[in-house]
Design an enzyme around this catalytic site. Structure first.
Site, PDB file in Angstrom:
ATOM      1  N   LYS A  26      23.354  26.621  31.692  1.00 38.63           N
ATOM      2  CA  LYS A  26      23.007  26.750  30.273  1.00 38.63           C
ATOM      3  C   LYS A  26      22.759  28.207  29.916  1.00 38.63           C
ATOM      4  O   LYS A  26      23.198  28.682  28.856  1.00 38.63           O
ATOM      5  CB  LYS A  26      21.771  25.891  29.970  1.00 38.63           C
ATOM      6  CG  LYS A  26      21.352  25.856  28.508  1.00 38.63           C
ATOM      7  CD  LYS A  26      20.408  24.702  28.248  1.00 38.63           C
ATOM      8  CE  LYS A  26      19.069  24.857  28.932  1.00 38.63           C
ATOM      9  NZ  LYS A  26      18.137  25.741  28.178  1.00 38.63           N
ATOM     10  N   SER A  27      22.070  28.947  30.780  1.00 38.68           N
ATOM     11  CA  SER A  27      21.774  30.355  30.499  1.00 38.68           C
ATOM     12  C   SER A  27      23.055  31.174  30.380  1.00 38.68           C
ATOM     13  O   SER A  27      23.181  32.023  29.495  1.00 38.68           O
ATOM     14  CB  SER A  27      20.892  30.928  31.612  1.00 38.68           C
ATOM     15  OG  SER A  27      19.652  30.280  31.660  1.00 38.68           O
TER      16      SER A  27
ATOM     17  N   GLY B 277      14.790  28.206  22.683  1.00 42.18           N
ATOM     18  CA  GLY B 277      14.183  29.530  22.631  1.00 42.18           C
ATOM     19  C   GLY B 277      15.199  30.630  22.851  1.00 42.18           C
ATOM     20  O   GLY B 277      15.127  31.689  22.214  1.00 42.18           O
TER      21      GLY B 277
ATOM     22  N   ARG C 237       6.379  29.347  20.087  1.00 44.90           N
ATOM     23  CA  ARG C 237       6.592  30.177  21.267  1.00 44.90           C
ATOM     24  C   ARG C 237       6.494  31.652  20.889  1.00 44.90           C
ATOM     25  O   ARG C 237       6.841  32.047  19.764  1.00 44.90           O
ATOM     26  CB  ARG C 237       7.935  29.831  21.902  1.00 44.90           C
ATOM     27  CG  ARG C 237       7.949  28.394  22.407  1.00 44.90           C
ATOM     28  CD  ARG C 237       9.300  27.900  22.842  1.00 44.90           C
ATOM     29  NE  ARG C 237       9.709  28.475  24.119  1.00 44.90           N
ATOM     30  CZ  ARG C 237      10.760  28.039  24.819  1.00 44.90           C
ATOM     31  NH1 ARG C 237      11.485  27.031  24.345  1.00 44.90           N
ATOM     32  NH2 ARG C 237      11.084  28.593  25.957  1.00 44.90           N
TER      33      ARG C 237
ATOM     34  N   GLN D 203      14.168  37.354  27.357  1.00 47.34           N
ATOM     35  CA  GLN D 203      15.053  37.004  26.242  1.00 47.34           C
ATOM     36  C   GLN D 203      15.007  38.041  25.121  1.00 47.34           C
ATOM     37  O   GLN D 203      16.009  38.257  24.433  1.00 47.34           O
ATOM     38  CB  GLN D 203      14.689  35.620  25.699  1.00 47.34           C
ATOM     39  CG  GLN D 203      15.005  34.501  26.679  1.00 47.34           C
ATOM     40  CD  GLN D 203      14.463  33.160  26.240  1.00 47.34           C
ATOM     41  OE1 GLN D 203      13.703  33.052  25.271  1.00 47.34           O
ATOM     42  NE2 GLN D 203      14.839  32.109  26.954  1.00 47.34           N
TER      43      GLN D 203
ATOM     44  N   ASP E 228      11.358  28.284  35.604  1.00 45.77           N
ATOM     45  CA  ASP E 228      12.017  26.984  35.460  1.00 45.77           C
ATOM     46  C   ASP E 228      12.060  26.200  36.767  1.00 45.77           C
ATOM     47  O   ASP E 228      12.354  24.999  36.761  1.00 45.77           O
ATOM     48  CB  ASP E 228      13.436  27.161  34.928  1.00 45.77           C
ATOM     49  CG  ASP E 228      13.460  27.538  33.453  1.00 45.77           C
ATOM     50  OD1 ASP E 228      12.434  27.342  32.774  1.00 45.77           O
ATOM     51  OD2 ASP E 228      14.505  28.030  32.974  1.00 45.77           O
TER      52      ASP E 228
END
Length: 414
Positions: A20-21, A94, A122, A165, A292
């Site tokens: 996903k990243s 996010g 967040r 991020q 994670d």
């Protein structure tokens, strides 16, 4: 959807979903490029769908070609101020929100961002402080955030201990504006492997960034760099593979296929953590770079000989759930011996877990998957509330779980 899992050891072969990243990053690079990019091995989870929706708001176009192929026609990264600010629905992602904010400032003069769940709770303080210094307005009302102004080249100081991020968002946006920019970390960077993934993707799109090293303490970015269209195959996701590692730790016999052992994905560290936990005795794990991995590693720690302390894990409090709390609550429900600290977890391993209780996923995909693999070692069935939340990152999780021999009641597959 609530499911009940009857304890049963898992076995077979599984290929984890695409990263996903990595998928977020290649989609954004393709959207900012001139021309058409072909992206292979793309899974459309809820988070990825949010990013696709947002690149459409930027002016890029995308089309699915078969189940796992995506074609993206980029908008060229050219500043295109419109009469109305574009609207970006970030869902609960996010990554989508933090990546898109500076990009929208660079190419559209800002945007209106909406989100669901805990997304707008967040932390965004690094951007708020930066952009106010640069004359960019920032206004949040409930789940709607309006950011207005044009991103300009210059020096940007960011704390590294909140989220990488914020760095990624600026690393994507600053090459689009005129002039030289520097991104200067003011603290140690947590999540450096995610930045390595960002820089790798940017290089594939023809964007070069001078990285941090011993003599240069900042990222150096040359402006007005054109993104190039690319063909790219997304790797399988080590973050999701970690749950199958946990299943094996708990007695499963699963062959995990399709992983790149030399990947830039930092969560490939699950392989080394697995062997650390496999040895009996007390162990301390620094999770500052691997937040994670805490849920699957916690599932392992609950049924081993010795005490495991997960340290430097404070960032977990601002995920889809307060993950220090939700991991604790879920494992206590299953019968684990776990204590929650301000930025840590301490777990004393047991031979097995009792089960027989309900686990509230708290709408957090990683909590639902942790509870599912933990059910293998329970003495009684486990009911997971809100099990559909896995769609956020791993839509086929329950299907894969069932193929591997998982005994699930109440499951409704799409």
């Amino acid at each position: 959807m609530d499911v009940t899992i009857v304890p049963n050891k898992l076995q077979g072969r599984v290929t984890p979903p695409p990263s996903k990243s990595q998928t977020h990053r290649v989609i954004l690079a393709a959207a900012l490029a001139r021309g058409r990019s072909r992206l292979e091995n793309v899974a459309i989870s809820q988070d990825i769908l949010a990013t696709l929706s947002c690149i459409g708001a930027l002016g890029a176009h995308w089309e699915r070609k078969g189940e796992r192929t995506l074609e993206v026609t980029g908008m060229g990264g050219i500043f295109q101020p419109g009469k109305e600010l574009p609207h970006f629905d970030c869902g609960e992602s996010g990554s989508t929100l933090r990546f898109l904010i500076p990009i929208a400032l660079a190419v559209a003069g800002g945007g209106i961002f909406t989100g669901r769940g805990r997304l707008m709770e967040r932390p965004q303080e690094p951007y708020i402080h930066l952009f106010r210094e640069k004359g960019i307005s920032w206004n949040r009302e409930g789940d709607t955030l309006t950011v207005l102004g044009q991103l300009k080249a210059g020096d940007y100081e960011l704390p590294g201990n909140v989220s990488s991020q914020f760095f990624t968002g600026l690393l994507y946006a600053l090459p689009l504006v005129s002039g030289i920019s520097r991104i200067v970390p003011t603290t140690h960077i947590e999540g450096r492997d995610y930045l390595a993934m960002t820089l790798d993707t940017l290089a594939g799109a023809g964007v070069t960034v001078t990285e941090l090293h011993n003599t240069i303490k900042y990222f150096h970015i040359t402006g007005k760099t054109a993104y190039k269209a690319m063909d790219y195959t997304v790797e399988s996701d080590w973050s999701q593979a970690a749950f199958w590692y946990a299943a094996n730790f708990l007695g499963g016999q699963i062959t995990i296929q399709g992983l790149n052992p030399t990947s830039a994905q930092g969560d490939k560290a699950v392989a080394s953590f697995y062997w650390k936990l496999a040895r009996p005795g007390d162990v301390d794990l620094d999770m500052s770079q691997y937040p994670d991995l805490v849920p699957p590693l916690a599932a392992m720690a609950a049924v081993r000989k010795g005490t495991c302390r997960f340290n430097n894990a404070g960032r977990l409090r601002m995920k889809e759930s307060d993950r220090l709390n939700s991991v604790t609550a879920a494992l206590i429900a299953l019968g684990a011996d776990i204590r929650e600290g301000e930025d840590s977890l301490t777990i004393r391993g047991r031979d097995s877990l009792m089960g027989g209780e309900m686990v509230d996923s708290q709408n957090d995909h990683r909590i639902a998957m942790m509870a599912a693999v933990s059910a293998q070692t329970c003495q009684k069935p486990v009911t997971i509330l809100g099990a559909e939340c896995v769609n956020k990152s791993y839509p086929n999780f329950w299907e894969h779980f069932q193929v591997l021999g998982g005994n699930i009641h109440g499951l409704v597959l799409r």
